[in-house]
Design a protein around this motif. Structure first.
Motif, PDB file in Angstrom:
ATOM      1  N   LEU A  24       0.884   5.921 -12.548  1.00  0.00           N
ATOM      2  CA  LEU A  24       1.820   4.732 -13.223  1.00  0.00           C
ATOM      3  C   LEU A  24       1.471   3.393 -12.073  1.00  0.00           C
ATOM      4  O   LEU A  24       1.480   3.836 -10.986  1.00  0.00           O
ATOM      5  CB  LEU A  24       3.133   5.128 -13.034  1.00  0.00           C
ATOM      6  N   CYS A  25       1.278   2.430 -12.852  1.00  0.00           N
ATOM      7  CA  CYS A  25       1.032   1.123 -12.054  1.00  0.00           C
ATOM      8  C   CYS A  25       1.888   0.164 -12.470  1.00  0.00           C
ATOM      9  O   CYS A  25       2.219  -0.153 -13.654  1.00  0.00           O
ATOM     10  CB  CYS A  25      -0.551   0.751 -12.389  1.00  0.00           C
ATOM     11  N   PHE A  26       2.594  -0.362 -11.552  1.00  0.00           N
ATOM     12  CA  PHE A  26       3.701  -1.706 -11.586  1.00  0.00           C
ATOM     13  C   PHE A  26       3.667  -2.423 -10.757  1.00  0.00           C
ATOM     14  O   PHE A  26       3.030  -2.443  -9.435  1.00  0.00           O
ATOM     15  CB  PHE A  26       5.093  -0.675 -11.716  1.00  0.00           C
ATOM     16  N   ASN A  27       4.265  -3.625 -10.877  1.00  0.00           N
ATOM     17  CA  ASN A  27       4.211  -4.801 -10.162  1.00  0.00           C
ATOM     18  C   ASN A  27       4.967  -4.536  -8.677  1.00  0.00           C
ATOM     19  O   ASN A  27       6.096  -4.056  -8.835  1.00  0.00           O
ATOM     20  CB  ASN A  27       4.563  -6.037 -10.811  1.00  0.00           C
ATOM     21  N   ASP A  28       4.233  -4.966  -7.580  1.00  0.00           N
ATOM     22  CA  ASP A  28       5.057  -4.773  -6.440  1.00  0.00           C
ATOM     23  C   ASP A  28       6.275  -5.768  -6.434  1.00  0.00           C
ATOM     24  O   ASP A  28       6.248  -6.896  -6.759  1.00  0.00           O
ATOM     25  CB  ASP A  28       4.100  -5.239  -5.250  1.00  0.00           C
ATOM     26  N   ILE A  84      -5.880  -1.754  -1.059  1.00  0.00           N
ATOM     27  CA  ILE A  84      -5.496  -1.254   0.412  1.00  0.00           C
ATOM     28  C   ILE A  84      -4.603  -0.146   0.021  1.00  0.00           C
ATOM     29  O   ILE A  84      -3.664   0.058  -0.672  1.00  0.00           O
ATOM     30  CB  ILE A  84      -4.308  -2.423   0.853  1.00  0.00           C
ATOM     31  N   ASN A  85      -4.684   0.767   1.092  1.00  0.00           N
ATOM     32  CA  ASN A  85      -3.835   1.915   1.302  1.00  0.00           C
ATOM     33  C   ASN A  85      -3.379   2.111   2.806  1.00  0.00           C
ATOM     34  O   ASN A  85      -4.251   2.054   3.416  1.00  0.00           O
ATOM     35  CB  ASN A  85      -4.636   3.416   0.773  1.00  0.00           C
ATOM     36  N   ASN A  86      -2.237   2.023   2.996  1.00  0.00           N
ATOM     37  CA  ASN A  86      -1.466   2.119   4.190  1.00  0.00           C
ATOM     38  C   ASN A  86      -1.132   3.480   4.328  1.00  0.00           C
ATOM     39  O   ASN A  86      -0.281   4.139   3.577  1.00  0.00           O
ATOM     40  CB  ASN A  86      -0.254   1.312   4.314  1.00  0.00           C
ATOM     41  N   CYS A  87      -1.565   4.125   5.436  1.00  0.00           N
ATOM     42  CA  CYS A  87      -1.454   5.797   5.560  1.00  0.00           C
ATOM     43  C   CYS A  87      -0.697   5.908   6.658  1.00  0.00           C
ATOM     44  O   CYS A  87      -1.253   5.496   8.116  1.00  0.00           O
ATOM     45  CB  CYS A  87      -2.861   6.412   5.680  1.00  0.00           C
ATOM     46  N   HIS A  97       5.089   8.125  -0.604  1.00  0.00           N
ATOM     47  CA  HIS A  97       4.639   8.658  -1.612  1.00  0.00           C
ATOM     48  C   HIS A  97       3.212   7.786  -1.674  1.00  0.00           C
ATOM     49  O   HIS A  97       3.196   6.621  -1.780  1.00  0.00           O
ATOM     50  CB  HIS A  97       5.436   8.281  -2.977  1.00  0.00           C
ATOM     51  N   ALA A  98       2.091   8.502  -1.703  1.00  0.00           N
ATOM     52  CA  ALA A  98       0.477   8.036  -1.702  1.00  0.00           C
ATOM     53  C   ALA A  98       0.536   6.850  -2.933  1.00  0.00           C
ATOM     54  O   ALA A  98       0.918   7.184  -3.828  1.00  0.00           O
ATOM     55  CB  ALA A  98      -0.493   8.990  -1.724  1.00  0.00           C
ATOM     56  N   HIS A  99       0.044   5.829  -2.537  1.00  0.00           N
ATOM     57  CA  HIS A  99      -0.110   4.620  -3.486  1.00  0.00           C
ATOM     58  C   HIS A  99      -1.124   3.529  -2.955  1.00  0.00           C
ATOM     59  O   HIS A  99      -1.383   3.615  -1.791  1.00  0.00           O
ATOM     60  CB  HIS A  99       1.098   3.914  -3.770  1.00  0.00           C
ATOM     61  N   TYR A 100      -1.663   2.957  -3.886  1.00  0.00           N
ATOM     62  CA  TYR A 100      -2.683   2.093  -3.552  1.00  0.00           C
ATOM     63  C   TYR A 100      -2.523   0.629  -3.998  1.00  0.00           C
ATOM     64  O   TYR A 100      -2.035   0.290  -5.318  1.00  0.00           O
ATOM     65  CB  TYR A 100      -4.088   2.447  -4.380  1.00  0.00           C
ATOM     66  N   HIS A 101      -2.627  -0.448  -3.058  1.00  0.00           N
ATOM     67  CA  HIS A 101      -2.087  -1.710  -3.624  1.00  0.00           C
ATOM     68  C   HIS A 101      -3.454  -2.376  -4.329  1.00  0.00           C
ATOM     69  O   HIS A 101      -4.478  -2.398  -3.661  1.00  0.00           O
ATOM     70  CB  HIS A 101      -1.856  -2.594  -2.283  1.00  0.00           C
ATOM     71  N   VAL A 102      -3.218  -3.085  -5.423  1.00  0.00           N
ATOM     72  CA  VAL A 102      -4.438  -3.718  -6.044  1.00  0.00           C
ATOM     73  C   VAL A 102      -3.914  -5.448  -5.892  1.00  0.00           C
ATOM     74  O   VAL A 102      -2.872  -5.614  -6.273  1.00  0.00           O
ATOM     75  CB  VAL A 102      -4.708  -3.449  -7.488  1.00  0.00           C
TER      76      VAL A 102
END
Ligand code: 5GP
Ligand code: ZN
Length: 113
Positions: A24-28, A84-87, A97-102
């Motif tokens: 699922l991809c949604f706006n921050d 970006i992935n903040n870990c 919950h693992a996620h990737y910022h575009v």
């Protein structure tokens, strides 16, 4: 309870950009650029290490890069973007919950690396 699991299950509303059976991809909610989309596996992984350790983590990671590419297409990021992935705590991860910022829609100048 996990915030992104609740969003995936529709218990909390989100502004959807792209979806398939695994992602699922949604706006921050707090965008740092004109385009700021979160790419989130629909299966709960705590972070990238948890994904790596899971039997299906690599499969989900493959879906993540395909979804990133779809988001870039949908948002018209032809000139490029940043992922970006903040870990973990030191990485600045706030939702576990693992996620990737575009991030994109503007020429990104503030580079750490
Ligand atoms: P992290 O800091 O874990 O890398 O990223 C978490 C991101 O989730 C932040 O950029 C934050 O703005 C976003 N976020 C937090 N709560 C919500 C929410 O309820 N809805 C949406 N769409 N984004 C959220
Ligand atoms: Zn979750």
């Amino acid at each position: 309870m996990c915030l992104f699991c609740d969003i995936i299950e529709g218990k909390i509303p989100s502004s959807k950009v792209y979806e398939n059976d695994k992602i699922l991809c949604f706006n921050d909610i707090n965008p740092v650029a004109p385009v700021h989309v979160l790419v989130v596996p629909k299966k709960h992984f705590d972070d990238i290490r948890d994904m790596a350790a899971a039997e299906d983590g690599v499969e989900y990671m493959g879906e993540v890069i395909k979804a990133i590419s779809e988001v870039a297409k949908i948002k018209g990021l032809d000139a490029g973007f940043r992922v970006i992935n903040n870990c973990g705590e030191d990485g600045g991860q706030t939702v576990m919950h693992a996620h990737y910022h575009v991030i994109g829609g503007v020429k990104l100048t503030e580079k750490m690396i």
